[in-house]
Motif scaffolding. Sequence first.
Motif, PDB file in Angstrom:
ATOM      1  N   GLU A 103      18.079  -4.631  -3.807  1.00 33.51           N
ATOM      2  CA  GLU A 103      18.851  -3.448  -4.248  1.00 33.51           C
ATOM      3  C   GLU A 103      19.080  -3.811  -5.907  1.00 33.51           C
ATOM      4  OE1 GLU A 103      18.984  -0.544  -3.679  1.00 33.51           O
ATOM      5  OE2 GLU A 103      17.856  -1.037  -1.828  1.00 33.51           O
ATOM      6  N   ASN A 105      17.706  -5.966  -7.731  1.00 31.55           N
ATOM      7  CA  ASN A 105      16.571  -5.883  -8.466  1.00 31.55           C
ATOM      8  C   ASN A 105      16.383  -4.378  -8.874  1.00 31.55           C
ATOM      9  OD1 ASN A 105      16.358  -8.820  -8.741  1.00 31.55           O
ATOM     10  ND2 ASN A 105      15.213  -8.890  -7.018  1.00 31.55           N
ATOM     11  N   ARG A 106      16.252  -3.698  -7.846  1.00 33.66           N
ATOM     12  CA  ARG A 106      15.984  -2.281  -8.180  1.00 33.66           C
ATOM     13  C   ARG A 106      16.752  -1.758  -9.320  1.00 33.66           C
ATOM     14  NH1 ARG A 106      13.764   1.140  -4.501  1.00 33.66           N
ATOM     15  NH2 ARG A 106      14.923   0.267  -2.785  1.00 33.66           N
ATOM     16  N   PRO A 110      14.070  -0.674 -12.373  1.00 34.32           N
ATOM     17  CA  PRO A 110      13.464   0.442 -11.376  1.00 34.32           C
ATOM     18  C   PRO A 110      12.257   0.468 -11.120  1.00 34.32           C
ATOM     19  CG  PRO A 110      14.992   1.084 -13.397  1.00 34.32           C
ATOM     20  CD  PRO A 110      14.579  -0.066 -13.597  1.00 34.32           C
ATOM     21  N   THR A 111      11.352  -0.199 -11.878  1.00 32.68           N
ATOM     22  CA  THR A 111       9.823  -0.040 -11.655  1.00 32.68           C
ATOM     23  C   THR A 111       9.390  -1.266 -10.572  1.00 32.68           C
ATOM     24  OG1 THR A 111       9.293  -1.481 -13.581  1.00 32.68           O
ATOM     25  CG2 THR A 111       9.115   0.855 -13.808  1.00 32.68           C
ATOM     26  N   GLU A 113       9.213  -2.925  -7.186  1.00 34.49           N
ATOM     27  CA  GLU A 113       9.358  -3.038  -5.600  1.00 34.49           C
ATOM     28  C   GLU A 113       9.375  -4.394  -5.030  1.00 34.49           C
ATOM     29  OE1 GLU A 113       9.770  -0.367  -3.867  1.00 34.49           O
ATOM     30  OE2 GLU A 113       9.235   1.466  -5.307  1.00 34.49           O
ATOM     31  N   THR A 114       9.999  -4.147  -3.837  1.00 35.33           N
ATOM     32  CA  THR A 114      10.112  -5.463  -3.005  1.00 35.33           C
ATOM     33  C   THR A 114       9.496  -4.990  -1.543  1.00 35.33           C
ATOM     34  OG1 THR A 114      12.220  -6.115  -3.950  1.00 35.33           O
ATOM     35  CG2 THR A 114      11.609  -7.014  -1.907  1.00 35.33           C
TER      36      THR A 114
END
Length: 166
Positions: A103, A105-106, A110-111, A113-114
């Motif tokens: 979260e 990292n998002r 925002p681009t 994805e984990t």
Amino acid sequence: MKRAIYPGSFDPVTFGHEDMILRSAAIVDELYVAVLNNSSKNPLFSVDERVSMLRELTRDIPNVVVTSFDGLLIDYMKEIDANIIVRGLRAVTDFEYELQIAEINRVESPTVETIFLTASPNLSYLSSSIVREFALYGGDISKLVPEQFVERIYAKYDIKKRGAKN
Ligand code: ADP
């Protein structure tokens, strides 16, 4: 081009990591296996040693690149132009921490994805810390790590034990 990063401590690399690398390399175009240089931890193997062990292990996988980084993962990802993070989930205990990291990292990027791969059932008990603990007391680690690393791991503890006596 799907470039992903599989970050971790890999101290030492285990069959669990190997399984994750093989599985994730099969679903992305290029996989960076990146050793986190975490100065706050007291590692068993230096970053260079961990990088070379991972390189030995992945020598025959053409789309795997082994590197190391320090600082923030998302900053390093910008540097190498990757936007997928691969992490492993072994048990519920991994989940809470991993969710938080994913979260943050998002929010920061925002681009990015984990993606999570659930541990293979026969390896879900396996962690680097279990290997270290077992090796420390002379336990058999041959079922936990690739054969070529077994002696290197024991040697670390011999050196440390001798060091402690002198
Ligand atoms: P970290 O300190 O970042 O957790 P680790 O080297 O312990 O570094 O783990 C790196 C990644 O590999 C993590 O996502 C972890 O969940 C995953 N992992 C470790 N062992 C296993 C395993 N046995 N099966 C699946 N994933 C694993």
